[in-house]
Design an enzyme around this catalytic site. Structure first.
Site, PDB file in Angstrom:
ATOM      1  N   ASN A   1       0.851  -1.186   0.000  1.00  0.00           N
ATOM      2  CA  ASN A   1       0.000   0.000   0.000  1.00  0.00           C
ATOM      3  C   ASN A   1       0.897   1.250   0.000  1.00  0.00           C
ATOM      4  O   ASN A   1       1.658   1.465   0.947  1.00  0.00           O
ATOM      5  CB  ASN A   1      -0.902  -0.043   1.244  1.00  0.00           C
ATOM      6  CG  ASN A   1      -1.828   1.148   1.307  1.00  0.00           C
ATOM      7  OD1 ASN A   1      -1.424   2.266   1.026  1.00  0.00           O
ATOM      8  ND2 ASN A   1      -3.073   0.912   1.676  1.00  0.00           N
TER       9      ASN A   1
ATOM     10  N   ASP B   1      -0.056   4.470  -0.206  1.00  0.00           N
ATOM     11  CA  ASP B   1      -0.717   5.735   0.184  1.00  0.00           C
ATOM     12  C   ASP B   1       0.210   6.678   0.937  1.00  0.00           C
ATOM     13  O   ASP B   1       0.134   7.899   0.784  1.00  0.00           O
ATOM     14  CB  ASP B   1      -1.907   5.473   1.123  1.00  0.00           C
ATOM     15  CG  ASP B   1      -3.020   4.719   0.450  1.00  0.00           C
ATOM     16  OD1 ASP B   1      -3.044   4.669  -0.785  1.00  0.00           O
ATOM     17  OD2 ASP B   1      -3.871   4.170   1.182  1.00  0.00           O
ATOM     18  N   HIS B   2       1.065   6.094   1.788  1.00  0.00           N
ATOM     19  CA  HIS B   2       1.858   6.958   2.669  1.00  0.00           C
ATOM     20  C   HIS B   2       2.928   7.753   1.927  1.00  0.00           C
ATOM     21  O   HIS B   2       3.440   8.745   2.454  1.00  0.00           O
ATOM     22  CB  HIS B   2       2.435   6.154   3.835  1.00  0.00           C
ATOM     23  CG  HIS B   2       1.356   5.789   4.807  1.00  0.00           C
ATOM     24  ND1 HIS B   2       0.970   6.628   5.824  1.00  0.00           N
ATOM     25  CD2 HIS B   2       0.525   4.727   4.853  1.00  0.00           C
ATOM     26  CE1 HIS B   2      -0.045   6.077   6.476  1.00  0.00           C
ATOM     27  NE2 HIS B   2      -0.323   4.920   5.907  1.00  0.00           N
TER      28      HIS B   2
ATOM     29  N   HIS C   1      -5.550   3.644  -1.755  1.00  0.00           N
ATOM     30  CA  HIS C   1      -6.865   4.000  -1.211  1.00  0.00           C
ATOM     31  C   HIS C   1      -7.182   5.419  -1.677  1.00  0.00           C
ATOM     32  O   HIS C   1      -6.485   6.359  -1.302  1.00  0.00           O
ATOM     33  CB  HIS C   1      -6.799   3.921   0.323  1.00  0.00           C
ATOM     34  CG  HIS C   1      -8.117   4.142   0.999  1.00  0.00           C
ATOM     35  ND1 HIS C   1      -8.288   3.965   2.356  1.00  0.00           N
ATOM     36  CD2 HIS C   1      -9.322   4.515   0.526  1.00  0.00           C
ATOM     37  CE1 HIS C   1      -9.541   4.227   2.679  1.00  0.00           C
ATOM     38  NE2 HIS C   1     -10.193   4.570   1.593  1.00  0.00           N
TER      39      HIS C   1
ATOM     40  N   ARG D   1      -9.372   8.094  -0.953  1.00  0.00           N
ATOM     41  CA  ARG D   1     -10.343   8.472   0.084  1.00  0.00           C
ATOM     42  C   ARG D   1     -11.267   9.563  -0.428  1.00  0.00           C
ATOM     43  O   ARG D   1     -10.888  10.371  -1.288  1.00  0.00           O
ATOM     44  CB  ARG D   1      -9.623   8.969   1.343  1.00  0.00           C
ATOM     45  CG  ARG D   1      -8.885   7.866   2.091  1.00  0.00           C
ATOM     46  CD  ARG D   1      -8.418   8.363   3.447  1.00  0.00           C
ATOM     47  NE  ARG D   1      -9.501   8.502   4.377  1.00  0.00           N
ATOM     48  CZ  ARG D   1      -9.779   7.632   5.354  1.00  0.00           C
ATOM     49  NH1 ARG D   1      -9.020   6.576   5.540  1.00  0.00           N
ATOM     50  NH2 ARG D   1     -10.813   7.840   6.144  1.00  0.00           N
TER      51      ARG D   1
ATOM     52  N   ARG E   1      -7.271  12.901   1.022  1.00  0.00           N
ATOM     53  CA  ARG E   1      -6.218  13.414   1.919  1.00  0.00           C
ATOM     54  C   ARG E   1      -4.825  12.952   1.509  1.00  0.00           C
ATOM     55  O   ARG E   1      -3.841  13.564   1.879  1.00  0.00           O
ATOM     56  CB  ARG E   1      -6.498  13.008   3.366  1.00  0.00           C
ATOM     57  CG  ARG E   1      -6.327  11.542   3.646  1.00  0.00           C
ATOM     58  CD  ARG E   1      -6.455  11.254   5.121  1.00  0.00           C
ATOM     59  NE  ARG E   1      -7.808  11.458   5.602  1.00  0.00           N
ATOM     60  CZ  ARG E   1      -8.287  10.848   6.691  1.00  0.00           C
ATOM     61  NH1 ARG E   1      -7.509  10.069   7.393  1.00  0.00           N
ATOM     62  NH2 ARG E   1      -9.529  11.036   7.072  1.00  0.00           N
ATOM     63  N   HIS E   2      -4.737  11.845   0.742  1.00  0.00           N
ATOM     64  CA  HIS E   2      -3.418  11.444   0.245  1.00  0.00           C
ATOM     65  C   HIS E   2      -3.456  11.195  -1.263  1.00  0.00           C
ATOM     66  O   HIS E   2      -3.046  12.063  -2.027  1.00  0.00           O
ATOM     67  CB  HIS E   2      -2.785  10.302   1.060  1.00  0.00           C
ATOM     68  CG  HIS E   2      -3.715   9.209   1.507  1.00  0.00           C
ATOM     69  ND1 HIS E   2      -4.495   8.498   0.645  1.00  0.00           N
ATOM     70  CD2 HIS E   2      -3.955   8.701   2.747  1.00  0.00           C
ATOM     71  CE1 HIS E   2      -5.175   7.587   1.318  1.00  0.00           C
ATOM     72  NE2 HIS E   2      -4.890   7.696   2.595  1.00  0.00           N
TER      73      HIS E   2
ATOM     74  N   GLU F   1      -8.652   0.575  -3.049  1.00  0.00           N
ATOM     75  CA  GLU F   1      -9.562   0.596  -1.902  1.00  0.00           C
ATOM     76  C   GLU F   1     -10.418   1.845  -2.005  1.00  0.00           C
ATOM     77  O   GLU F   1      -9.895   2.925  -2.273  1.00  0.00           O
ATOM     78  CB  GLU F   1      -8.775   0.676  -0.594  1.00  0.00           C
ATOM     79  CG  GLU F   1      -7.877  -0.505  -0.352  1.00  0.00           C
ATOM     80  CD  GLU F   1      -7.012  -0.264   0.891  1.00  0.00           C
ATOM     81  OE1 GLU F   1      -7.162   0.773   1.559  1.00  0.00           O
ATOM     82  OE2 GLU F   1      -6.182  -1.115   1.170  1.00  0.00           O
TER      83      GLU F   1
ATOM     84  N   THR G   1      -8.333   3.664   8.463  1.00  0.00           N
ATOM     85  CA  THR G   1      -9.540   2.831   8.451  1.00  0.00           C
ATOM     86  C   THR G   1      -9.615   2.026   9.746  1.00  0.00           C
ATOM     87  O   THR G   1      -8.842   1.089   9.946  1.00  0.00           O
ATOM     88  CB  THR G   1      -9.504   1.897   7.214  1.00  0.00           C
ATOM     89  OG1 THR G   1      -9.106   2.671   6.092  1.00  0.00           O
ATOM     90  CG2 THR G   1     -10.866   1.282   6.966  1.00  0.00           C
TER      91      THR G   1
ATOM     92  N   GLU H   1     -11.024  -9.301   2.970  1.00  0.00           N
ATOM     93  CA  GLU H   1      -9.763  -8.936   3.625  1.00  0.00           C
ATOM     94  C   GLU H   1     -10.078  -8.691   5.099  1.00  0.00           C
ATOM     95  O   GLU H   1     -10.912  -7.843   5.436  1.00  0.00           O
ATOM     96  CB  GLU H   1      -9.167  -7.674   2.994  1.00  0.00           C
ATOM     97  CG  GLU H   1      -7.887  -7.246   3.698  1.00  0.00           C
ATOM     98  CD  GLU H   1      -7.133  -6.123   2.973  1.00  0.00           C
ATOM     99  OE1 GLU H   1      -7.366  -5.910   1.769  1.00  0.00           O
ATOM    100  OE2 GLU H   1      -6.308  -5.474   3.640  1.00  0.00           O
TER     101      GLU H   1
ATOM    102  N   HIS I   1      -3.721  -4.329   7.894  1.00  0.00           N
ATOM    103  CA  HIS I   1      -3.850  -3.185   8.796  1.00  0.00           C
ATOM    104  C   HIS I   1      -2.968  -3.371  10.031  1.00  0.00           C
ATOM    105  O   HIS I   1      -3.147  -4.308  10.798  1.00  0.00           O
ATOM    106  CB  HIS I   1      -5.285  -2.902   9.266  1.00  0.00           C
ATOM    107  CG  HIS I   1      -5.392  -1.517   9.870  1.00  0.00           C
ATOM    108  ND1 HIS I   1      -5.766  -0.416   9.136  1.00  0.00           N
ATOM    109  CD2 HIS I   1      -5.111  -1.066  11.106  1.00  0.00           C
ATOM    110  CE1 HIS I   1      -5.720   0.648   9.911  1.00  0.00           C
ATOM    111  NE2 HIS I   1      -5.324   0.286  11.109  1.00  0.00           N
TER     112      HIS I   1
ATOM    113  N   GLN J   1       1.788   1.246   5.961  1.00  0.00           N
ATOM    114  CA  GLN J   1       2.455   2.196   6.848  1.00  0.00           C
ATOM    115  C   GLN J   1       3.831   1.720   7.279  1.00  0.00           C
ATOM    116  O   GLN J   1       4.803   2.473   7.218  1.00  0.00           O
ATOM    117  CB  GLN J   1       1.552   2.477   8.064  1.00  0.00           C
ATOM    118  CG  GLN J   1       1.864   3.760   8.795  1.00  0.00           C
ATOM    119  CD  GLN J   1       2.939   3.583   9.852  1.00  0.00           C
ATOM    120  OE1 GLN J   1       3.188   2.469  10.286  1.00  0.00           O
ATOM    121  NE2 GLN J   1       3.581   4.665  10.235  1.00  0.00           N
TER     122      GLN J   1
HETATM  123  N1  PXP Z   1      -5.791  -3.040   3.868  1.00  0.00           N
HETATM  124  C1  PXP Z   1      -6.775  -2.108   3.880  1.00  0.00           C
HETATM  125  C2  PXP Z   1      -8.120  -2.470   3.339  1.00  0.00           C
HETATM  126  C3  PXP Z   1      -6.517  -0.809   4.374  1.00  0.00           C
HETATM  127  O1  PXP Z   1      -7.496   0.119   4.362  1.00  0.00           O
HETATM  128  C4  PXP Z   1      -5.218  -0.511   4.813  1.00  0.00           C
HETATM  129  C5  PXP Z   1      -4.915   0.866   5.318  1.00  0.00           C
HETATM  130  O2  PXP Z   1      -5.659   1.099   6.447  1.00  0.00           O
HETATM  131  C6  PXP Z   1      -4.236  -1.501   4.770  1.00  0.00           C
HETATM  132  C7  PXP Z   1      -4.560  -2.764   4.297  1.00  0.00           C
HETATM  133  C8  PXP Z   1      -2.818  -1.255   5.182  1.00  0.00           C
HETATM  134  O3  PXP Z   1      -2.727  -0.911   6.518  1.00  0.00           O
HETATM  135  P1  PXP Z   1      -1.328  -0.377   7.077  1.00  0.00           P
HETATM  136  O4  PXP Z   1      -1.057   0.920   6.402  1.00  0.00           O
HETATM  137  O5  PXP Z   1      -1.605  -0.242   8.536  1.00  0.00           O
HETATM  138  O6  PXP Z   1      -0.305  -1.419   6.761  1.00  0.00           O
END
Ligand code: PXP
Length: 260
Positions: free
Chosen positions: A6, A8-9, A42, A44, A48-49, A69, A100, A150, A213, A236
């Site tokens: 992921n 996003d960060h 994701h 959103r 925001r990102h 997502e 989330t 998931e 997550h 993250q």
């Molecule tokens: N899976 C889903 C559906 C998410 O929304 C997220 C982010 O909240 C993640 C995985 C990845 O989570 P993290 O950034 O805590 O690894």
């Protein structure tokens, strides 16, 4: 075991300054080279990102499958149907949340979800539901006819952190409890057992099972040991480590943890 990274960060860092870099698009080739199996993003509702332009270019240019997502709103489903990622994971969204915080309310929302799933599947997009690890949520997902679920591993990750890191034992997710190590160990074992049993059930009913997550280099091993979980989506902790070791190494190291 498959790894969805992921990214996003990376966009979080860019949006902190509202500048042009780092551009999440630049991560695609690094993720592929490092052995990631999927790109997860994701989009959103509050943007925001990730921005619409990020989602568009990432989906168009990624040579790895993209898992988008998004919330179940009409706007997001229409965007997903236009962009046509490999998979859409439907997630709950609250504007005020930092991330989330829980799974989708699958049991009370059947008609709205059915409609969204139908639209996505008509575009040959695989659909996944981000759910809390509960039997009701698994049963509802089977009824809804999705390809994937998931499991939200936030509760597992929080208990793990309370046991094995300096995170306060009165972390906000369980504020009223001052928990002994013995109780926390039992809670962790119960949560793992729950995830294991539910993933087996889901698999038996033909669902493919992912989880994610709050997973990181420390807590991921016990989740990897659950054979019925096919894929993890991790963001993250990989991007956080990449500040120190670089994105490629952070992914290579995590992928090594996912070997069975
Ligand atoms: N899976 C889903 C559906 C998410 O929304 C997220 C982010 O909240 C993640 C995985 C990845 O989570 P993290 O950034 O805590 O690894």
């Amino acid at each position: 075991m498959l790894l969805g990274v992921n990214i996003d960060h990376i966009a979080v860092l860019r949006e902190a300054r509202k500048v042009a870099d780092p551009d999440p698009l630049d991560a695609l080739s690094i993720c592929k080279r490092a052995g990631a199996d999927q790109i997860t993003i994701h989009l959103r509702e509050d943007r925001r990102h990730m921005q619409d332009s990020d989602a568009k270019s990432i989906i168009a240019l990624s040579s790895l499958p993209v898992n988008l997502e998004c919330a179940t709103s009409l706007e997001m489903i229409d965007i997903a149907c236009t962009l046509k990622p490999h998979r859409v994971t439907l997630v709950p969204e609250k504007r005020e949340e930092v991330t989330t915080e829980g799974g989708l309310a699958v049991t009370g929302e059947q008609p709205k979800l059915k409609e969204a799933i139908k639209k996505l599947q008509a575009q040959e997009i695989e659909v996944s539901l981000f759910i809390d690890p509960s039997l009701d949520a698994v049963k509802a997902s089977i009824d809804l006819g999705v390809e994937w679920i998931e499991f939200h591993t936030g509760k597992y990750a929080n208990i793990y952190a309370m046991l094995y890191t300096n995170l306060s034992k009165t972390h906000h997710t369980i504020p009223e409890l001052d928990l002994s190590r013995k109780i926390l160990k039992q809670m962790l074992a119960d949560e793992l057992c729950n995830l294991r049993l539910l993933s087996c059930d889901a698999l038996e009913f033909g669902l493919r099972v992912a989880a994610g997550h709050g997973l990181n280099m420390q807590n991921v091993a016990d989740i990897v040991a659950i054979e019925s979980i096919e894929e993890l989506n991790i963001g993250q902790s990989i991007v956080a480590r990449s500040v120190y070791v670089g994105l490629e190494h952070a992914i290579i190291d995590m992928k090594a943890k996912l070997l069975r």
